[in-house]
Design an enzyme around this catalytic site. Structure first.
Site, PDB file in Angstrom:
ATOM      1  N   LYS A 115       2.811  -8.068  -2.635  1.00 40.79           N
ATOM      2  CA  LYS A 115       1.711  -7.101  -2.678  1.00 40.79           C
ATOM      3  C   LYS A 115       0.895  -7.157  -1.384  1.00 40.79           C
ATOM      4  O   LYS A 115       0.594  -6.131  -0.775  1.00 40.79           O
ATOM      5  CB  LYS A 115       0.796  -7.375  -3.880  1.00 40.79           C
ATOM      6  CG  LYS A 115      -0.298  -6.319  -4.050  1.00 40.79           C
ATOM      7  CD  LYS A 115      -1.315  -6.715  -5.104  1.00 40.79           C
ATOM      8  CE  LYS A 115      -2.421  -7.547  -4.520  1.00 40.79           C
ATOM      9  NZ  LYS A 115      -3.565  -7.754  -5.421  1.00 40.79           N
ATOM     10  N   ASP A 134      -1.022  -3.381  -7.737  1.00 44.74           N
ATOM     11  CA  ASP A 134      -2.126  -4.224  -8.185  1.00 44.74           C
ATOM     12  C   ASP A 134      -2.411  -3.878  -9.648  1.00 44.74           C
ATOM     13  O   ASP A 134      -1.628  -3.167 -10.289  1.00 44.74           O
ATOM     14  CB  ASP A 134      -3.360  -4.039  -7.288  1.00 44.74           C
ATOM     15  CG  ASP A 134      -4.090  -2.733  -7.544  1.00 44.74           C
ATOM     16  OD1 ASP A 134      -3.493  -1.803  -8.149  1.00 44.74           O
ATOM     17  OD2 ASP A 134      -5.266  -2.614  -7.149  1.00 44.74           O
TER      18      ASP A 134
END
Length: 206
Positions: A115, A134
């Site tokens: 991420k 997220d």
């Protein structure tokens, strides 16, 4: 999918990363600090941090206990301090002091999981290496029935198949903004959402 992308464009045409930064290194630090923490809190902490440690060399030479106290309010501060210092040292040792622009290389840097790497490559360099997943992206992707998965890596794979590569970066920013503004976890503001006719989430409020 085309209608969803059009709706996001209508609501958030200029969505971008909410973390304040001047360069790729500062964005990497801010993204590491943002784990389990709000971007708003990170943006309060980083100006003073970047004044005290203006270069990657300064972070590499930082005292870990001292840095941990300076980022204490972001949570998990001991681990984050270790990651930031480790990232600085790794980038200096292996990449000539420059944040690598390759996903596989960036994933070798402490604190840069997938991420984080996607955030840095997409925002700092405009490189679409993947889709940032997220909590907001995870929640909204499920609500819009874009994935049945709950694991972020599997969600990312599903989204990468559905969304044109030239939209990966903007799509992530738009969903994160949407998750903060309207498609919140509890009592989403469905009456204000342009995606409402396309959404069949069980917890809809409209």
């Amino acid at each position: 999918m085309t209608k969803i992308l059009a709706g996001l464009n209508a609501m958030y045409p200029a969505a971008t990363c909410a973390l304040h930064h001047e360069n790729a290194w500062e964005l990497l630090v801010a993204t590491i600090l943002s784990a389990q923490c709000t971007d708003k809190r990170v943006n309060i902490v980083t100006p003073g941090l970047f004044r005290k440690y203006p270069t990657i060399q300064d972070f590499a030479a930082a005292n870990q206990e001292e840095l941990a106290q300076e980022i204490r309010s972001t949570g998990f501060f001991n681990n984050k301090a270790k990651s930031v210092i480790g990232a600085a040292r790794k980038i200096l040792a292996d990449f000539g002091g420059e944040v690598p622009r390759d996903i596989d290389a960036l994933l070798t840097v402490p604190g840069a999981a997938r991420k984080t790497a996607n955030v840095v490559l997409g925002t700092a360099f405009g490189i679409a290496s993947g889709v940032v997943v997220d909590t907001h992206v995870q929640r909204i992707s499920g609500r819009l029935d874009l994935t049945k998965e709950t694991d972020p890596a599997k969600i990312e794979r599903d989204l990468m198949k559905l969304i044109p590569r030239d939209r990966w970066i903007l799509f992530s920013h738009q969903l994160i903004h949407h998750g903060r503004a309207l498609c919140v976890a509890r009592n989403p503001k469905c009456g204000e959402c342009k995606l409402e006719p396309l959404c069949y989430a069980r917890d809809k409020t409209a």
